[in-house]
Design a protein around this motif. Structure first.
Motif, PDB file in Angstrom:
ATOM      1  N   UNK A  37       0.808  -1.213   0.000  1.00  0.00           N
ATOM      2  CA  UNK A  37       0.000   0.000   0.000  1.00  0.00           C
ATOM      3  C   UNK A  37       0.850   1.276   0.000  1.00  0.00           C
ATOM      4  N   UNK A  38       2.160   1.111  -0.148  1.00  0.00           N
ATOM      5  CA  UNK A  38       3.061   2.278  -0.171  1.00  0.00           C
ATOM      6  C   UNK A  38       3.332   2.656  -1.629  1.00  0.00           C
ATOM      7  N   UNK A  39       2.471   3.503  -2.167  1.00  0.00           N
ATOM      8  CA  UNK A  39       2.536   3.847  -3.580  1.00  0.00           C
ATOM      9  C   UNK A  39       3.913   4.388  -3.969  1.00  0.00           C
TER      10      UNK A  39
ATOM     11  N   UNK B 137      -6.241  -3.784  -6.510  1.00  0.00           N
ATOM     12  CA  UNK B 137      -5.888  -3.751  -7.925  1.00  0.00           C
ATOM     13  C   UNK B 137      -5.757  -2.331  -8.470  1.00  0.00           C
ATOM     14  N   UNK B 138      -6.455  -1.388  -7.877  1.00  0.00           N
ATOM     15  CA  UNK B 138      -6.269   0.012  -8.286  1.00  0.00           C
ATOM     16  C   UNK B 138      -4.848   0.456  -7.944  1.00  0.00           C
ATOM     17  N   UNK B 139      -4.400   0.136  -6.731  1.00  0.00           N
ATOM     18  CA  UNK B 139      -3.039   0.509  -6.333  1.00  0.00           C
ATOM     19  C   UNK B 139      -1.995  -0.185  -7.208  1.00  0.00           C
ATOM     20  N   UNK B 140      -2.223  -1.473  -7.519  1.00  0.00           N
ATOM     21  CA  UNK B 140      -1.280  -2.199  -8.366  1.00  0.00           C
ATOM     22  C   UNK B 140      -1.209  -1.579  -9.760  1.00  0.00           C
ATOM     23  N   UNK B 141      -2.365  -1.208 -10.317  1.00  0.00           N
ATOM     24  CA  UNK B 141      -2.392  -0.614 -11.653  1.00  0.00           C
ATOM     25  C   UNK B 141      -1.690   0.740 -11.661  1.00  0.00           C
ATOM     26  N   UNK B 142      -1.889   1.526 -10.623  1.00  0.00           N
ATOM     27  CA  UNK B 142      -1.227   2.829 -10.547  1.00  0.00           C
ATOM     28  C   UNK B 142       0.286   2.663 -10.411  1.00  0.00           C
TER      29      UNK B 142
ATOM     30  N   UNK C 133       2.124   0.049 -11.500  1.00  0.00           N
ATOM     31  CA  UNK C 133       2.654  -0.462 -12.767  1.00  0.00           C
ATOM     32  C   UNK C 133       2.752   0.642 -13.816  1.00  0.00           C
ATOM     33  N   UNK C 134       1.805   1.584 -13.801  1.00  0.00           N
ATOM     34  CA  UNK C 134       1.776   2.644 -14.830  1.00  0.00           C
ATOM     35  C   UNK C 134       2.465   3.918 -14.373  1.00  0.00           C
ATOM     36  N   UNK C 135       3.146   3.875 -13.227  1.00  0.00           N
ATOM     37  CA  UNK C 135       3.815   5.085 -12.748  1.00  0.00           C
ATOM     38  C   UNK C 135       2.832   6.187 -12.409  1.00  0.00           C
ATOM     39  N   UNK C 136       1.696   5.815 -11.821  1.00  0.00           N
ATOM     40  CA  UNK C 136       0.648   6.755 -11.389  1.00  0.00           C
ATOM     41  C   UNK C 136      -0.077   7.431 -12.567  1.00  0.00           C
ATOM     42  N   UNK C 137      -0.020   6.841 -13.737  1.00  0.00           N
ATOM     43  CA  UNK C 137      -0.750   7.368 -14.904  1.00  0.00           C
ATOM     44  C   UNK C 137      -2.185   6.855 -14.854  1.00  0.00           C
ATOM     45  N   UNK C 138      -3.125   7.735 -14.532  1.00  0.00           N
ATOM     46  CA  UNK C 138      -4.515   7.320 -14.330  1.00  0.00           C
ATOM     47  C   UNK C 138      -5.164   6.808 -15.607  1.00  0.00           C
ATOM     48  N   UNK C 139      -4.856   7.428 -16.746  1.00  0.00           N
ATOM     49  CA  UNK C 139      -5.477   6.999 -18.003  1.00  0.00           C
ATOM     50  C   UNK C 139      -5.083   5.566 -18.336  1.00  0.00           C
ATOM     51  N   UNK C 140      -3.777   5.255 -18.231  1.00  0.00           N
ATOM     52  CA  UNK C 140      -3.314   3.895 -18.526  1.00  0.00           C
ATOM     53  C   UNK C 140      -3.811   2.909 -17.467  1.00  0.00           C
ATOM     54  N   UNK C 141      -3.856   3.349 -16.205  1.00  0.00           N
ATOM     55  CA  UNK C 141      -4.345   2.474 -15.138  1.00  0.00           C
ATOM     56  C   UNK C 141      -5.812   2.125 -15.358  1.00  0.00           C
ATOM     57  N   UNK C 142      -6.614   3.122 -15.749  1.00  0.00           N
ATOM     58  CA  UNK C 142      -8.034   2.871 -16.019  1.00  0.00           C
ATOM     59  C   UNK C 142      -8.192   1.856 -17.147  1.00  0.00           C
ATOM     60  N   UNK C 143      -7.353   1.968 -18.172  1.00  0.00           N
ATOM     61  CA  UNK C 143      -7.405   1.029 -19.289  1.00  0.00           C
ATOM     62  C   UNK C 143      -7.052  -0.390 -18.839  1.00  0.00           C
ATOM     63  N   UNK C 144      -6.020  -0.526 -17.969  1.00  0.00           N
ATOM     64  CA  UNK C 144      -5.636  -1.842 -17.470  1.00  0.00           C
ATOM     65  C   UNK C 144      -6.749  -2.479 -16.638  1.00  0.00           C
ATOM     66  N   UNK C 145      -7.521  -1.648 -15.963  1.00  0.00           N
ATOM     67  CA  UNK C 145      -8.569  -2.147 -15.071  1.00  0.00           C
ATOM     68  C   UNK C 145      -9.913  -2.330 -15.777  1.00  0.00           C
ATOM     69  N   UNK C 146      -9.967  -1.968 -17.065  1.00  0.00           N
ATOM     70  CA  UNK C 146     -11.214  -2.118 -17.804  1.00  0.00           C
ATOM     71  C   UNK C 146     -12.244  -1.063 -17.474  1.00  0.00           C
ATOM     72  N   UNK C 147     -11.798   0.073 -16.958  1.00  0.00           N
ATOM     73  CA  UNK C 147     -12.703   1.188 -16.650  1.00  0.00           C
ATOM     74  C   UNK C 147     -12.804   2.120 -17.841  1.00  0.00           C
ATOM     75  N   UNK C 148     -13.917   2.817 -17.947  1.00  0.00           N
ATOM     76  CA  UNK C 148     -14.206   3.589 -19.152  1.00  0.00           C
ATOM     77  C   UNK C 148     -13.294   4.798 -19.332  1.00  0.00           C
TER      78      UNK C 148
END
Length: 494
Positions: A352-354, A457-462, A464-479
């Protein structure tokens, strides 16, 4: 006819094995004996005879196999030199007797596990077993061979340096600069701890095993007015019940059988300085009563005397337990809780330590190389970093450091590969890892389960993408990024 070899189970006795005599869980050793056929058991132990004898009597009552125990004096449970000498001596003896070796890795420290693996993959061919509550007893395959030319290099590493590397003891002069982080949550905790260091109030530090509770405690002590005086650290969970009063408050000569001389307790040893009581939640209610009196009155009475001694200590406690829940269930005294929980720090797990994971990887590898030139120049590949990012690190920073050390020991070149990391990992999932098999008949909190999964999984996606929300949303299947932001707000993710 040629007689078959005797299959001998060999391992260290661990803390969970000693606790098994209470009847709650059988412990790794007995679980392994119940699940697999062996001819005899050879146990190594560095605990005191007082703790060892009751366990051995209990274990022998649970099995018909011959159980032989060997006490080994270790200067530290993570001292590679002592551990190697003891393990090598017994494996040599058993091999010369014609035994077939089976090594149980689960009990003991990471240093003990590393020595078993190195010896079992080089000098004394053996089968490896591990035992956990989650997966039971398993025969494990460690799919690598250590090249012959590697062994002399490993032998060249000094025992003292390997001890520091494997144990990663908290440095005596630890400061807040020693706490490496770029996580906003951790930076806030460091700031709060710095404020507490200038006060004399008791501090309670929450956190899972390996999150750095002692590192924070030492930093608080070293930054405060008591830094010139003693810092005494005690693991309450490792003290035998019959010795708890003597350990905390001291005893006089002849106070009990074996008390050959008077000895000061840890409160008296820390007088004028700081007393750090780790695993504080393990203290039994009767001990809590006696401890509360010392904290309230500032006096204690050693075992075997009626003379009171005044003490002045700064108390820092740490636990992985939820003490508020323990209080509500009457397992922990409410008055003692409020006495110790004045300054409270809740350390987050590594997962949990981003942004901290790869920062710590680089720092730990640099520290390993700095302490011994045999590890100089070790780098880690991008694939290995991705594998590290995918692991939950249930053991937190301590598990990460131990894994990196094993990978550095086993890697054949300057680059630590993904396969090196994969081989160095011990797959021991936590009891709550399978959310599809929870017992609904006992009641579950579906919203909490969904919240934990989503936040994880939100924290993991952030990450992996270096805190890039657009790419993280894509990895998580969010619109969209906005949808992700809404989820982050819902689940309290910074």
């Amino acid at each position: 006819m040629v007689a078959s070899k005797q299959n001998v189970l060999v391992c260290w006795i661990g803390g969970n094995d000693l606790k098994a005599i209470t009847g709650e869980e059988p412990g790794p050793i007995l679980s392994t004996l119940r699940s697999t056929v062996f001819d005899s058991v050879e146990l190594l132990c560095s605990y005191s005879v007082e703790r060892l004898d009751p366990f051995l009597a209990w274990l022998r009552s649970q099995t018909d196999l011959p159980v032989r125990a060997h006490y080994e004096h270790l200067s530290s449970p993570v001292h590679f030199g002592d551990i190697y000498q003891a393990a090598n001596r017994h494996l040599l003896r058993l091999t010369q007797s014609g035994a077939q070796l089976s090594l149980l890795l689960s009990p003991g420290t990471p240093a003990m596990q590393a020595v078993w693996i190195l010896l079992g993959k080089t000098r004394y061919p053996a089968e490896f077993y591990q035992s956990s509550l989650e997966q039971g007893v398993q025969r494990i395959d460690i799919p690598f061979e250590i090249a012959a030319e590697y062994v002399p290099a490993a032998n060249a590493i000094s025992s003292t340096k390997l001890t520091r590397l494997a144990g990663r003891d908290v440095p005596v002069y630890a400061a807040f600069d020693s706490i490496l982080t770029q996580s906003p949550r951790m930076l806030l905790l460091k700031a709060q701890a710095q404020v507490l260091s200038q006060k004399q109030v008791p501090v309670l530090i929450y956190g899972e095993t390996g999150t750095g509770k002692e590192l924070f405690a030492r930093a608080i002590h070293n930054a405060g007015d008591r830094s010139a005086n003693a810092f005494v650290a005690v693991n309450c969970g490792a003290i035998a019940p019959e010795l708890i009063d003597s350990t905390l408050f001291g005893h006089k000569k002849g106070a009990f059988t074996g008390a050959m001389e008077s000895r000061a307790g840890v409160f008296e040893q820390a007088n004028g300085g700081t007393l750090f009581l780790d695993e504080f939640g393990e203290l039994t209610p009767d001990v809590q009563v006696r401890l509360l009196r010392v904290l309230q009155e500032g006096t204690l009475t050693p075992v075997g005397t009626s003379q009171e001694i005044k003490v002045n200590v700064r108390l820092i406690t740490a636990t992985h337990r939820n003490l508020m829940q323990e209080v509500s269930q009457r397992r922990f005294r409410e008055d003692l809780f409020y006495r110790i929980a004045v300054g409270v720090l809740h350390l987050p797990p590594l997962r949990e330590r981003e942004g901290d994971l790869l920062l710590l990887v680089d720092a730990l590898l640099a520290d390993i190389a700095r302490q011994d030139t045999n590890f100089g120049g070790k780098k880690i590949s991008a694939e290995a970093k991705n594998l590290i990012l995918r692991d939950p690190w249930r053991g937190n920073v301590r598990e990460l450091q131990s894994t990196l050390l094993r990978a550095a020991l086993w890697s054949q070149g300057d680059m630590i590969s993904a396969s090196d990391i994969e081989q160095a990992l011990f797959k021991m999932p936590s009891a709550d890892s399978d959310v599809m098999s929870l017992d609904v008949s006992q009641g579950i909190d579906l919203n909490e389960i969904i919240s934990e999964i989503a936040a994880h999984y939100i924290r993991r996606a952030l990450t992996v993408t270096g805190q890039n929300k657009t790419r993280a949303a894509n990895l998580l299947g969010l619109k969209s990024q906005q949808t992700l932001s809404n989820w982050m707000d819902k689940y309290g993710i910074d």
